[in-house]
Design an enzyme around this catalytic site. Sequence first.
Site, PDB file in Angstrom:
ATOM      1  NE  ARG A  84      -2.924  -0.267   3.340  1.00 48.60           N
ATOM      2  CZ  ARG A  84      -3.813   0.287   4.166  1.00 48.60           C
ATOM      3  NH1 ARG A  84      -5.048   0.511   3.758  1.00 48.60           N
ATOM      4  NH2 ARG A  84      -3.469   0.613   5.390  1.00 48.60           N
ATOM      5  CG  ASP A  85       3.789   4.319   1.508  1.00 44.73           C
ATOM      6  OD1 ASP A  85       3.575   5.054   0.526  1.00 44.73           O
ATOM      7  OD2 ASP A  85       4.429   4.695   2.506  1.00 44.73           O
TER       8      ASP A  85
END
Length: 273
Positions: free
Chosen positions: A43-44
């Site tokens: 997610r990052d």
Amino acid sequence: MECDLYKLMVARMKPFSETEIRNLCFQIFQGLAHMHKKGYFHRDLKPGNLLVSKNTVKIGDLGMARETNGKPPYTQNVTTLWYRAPEVFLRSSFYNSSVDMWAAGAIMAELFTNQPLFQGSSEADVMHKICRVLGTPTESTWFSGLDLAENISYRFPDFPGVRFSELLPNASSDAVNLIASLLSWCPCERPTAMQALQHPFFHGCYRVPPTVRLEDTCCNILNSVPLVFRIARQRELLKGTRSLRSCASGSERVDPSEDPISKLRLNPFVFLK
């Protein structure tokens, strides 16, 4: 690890060669494939969270990681703007590991140009730049995205799109094809990390030299097990190997006096074809 990929790109002041990009991305997709298989997504993903030491790259900073089967709604405050997938911009209450694949595609494109592909100052600015590159989504390219936009009263800017081959003139057709698929509007049309590893762009990473001869029985075993092999199986099958081409550390020769499996530890997901 010596530094992160972002600092390495700044220090170089020039794009990577395609061979270098292949080596880096081969490892990044292996890390994502392992993570996603274990039930998590990052997610990052961004250059600053990819740690580099010589020819080795590792995925770091798992502070935003989440289980892929977690219960929605998911937070929208994930991923640096330039690498954020469009469904997250449009406040989708549920998204999955395909957001990592979008980010990987943006990173891969950046490696060819040494410039972020969707460099914007705000969410609206980044979405504007995405539309300029991909073209305005339609019912055929992203039907669910049109619904997401309608739900938040967002209107896509009208652009015809640009060919990736024009944006990345130094990239091979295989590289352009992979990047274009990773940066698809529709999340379900983006390849998984495992599918990306099977793309022709990485085919040269799977060569085993002629010195390795597998008996028919071994070939039958290989055809009946997953593509990712245990170290023990690698040791058995590669016994006596004098050289191995590995995209994890570039094309290199293995000293016959060394245990060949030691060269695989940097790259535990080795495929034999």
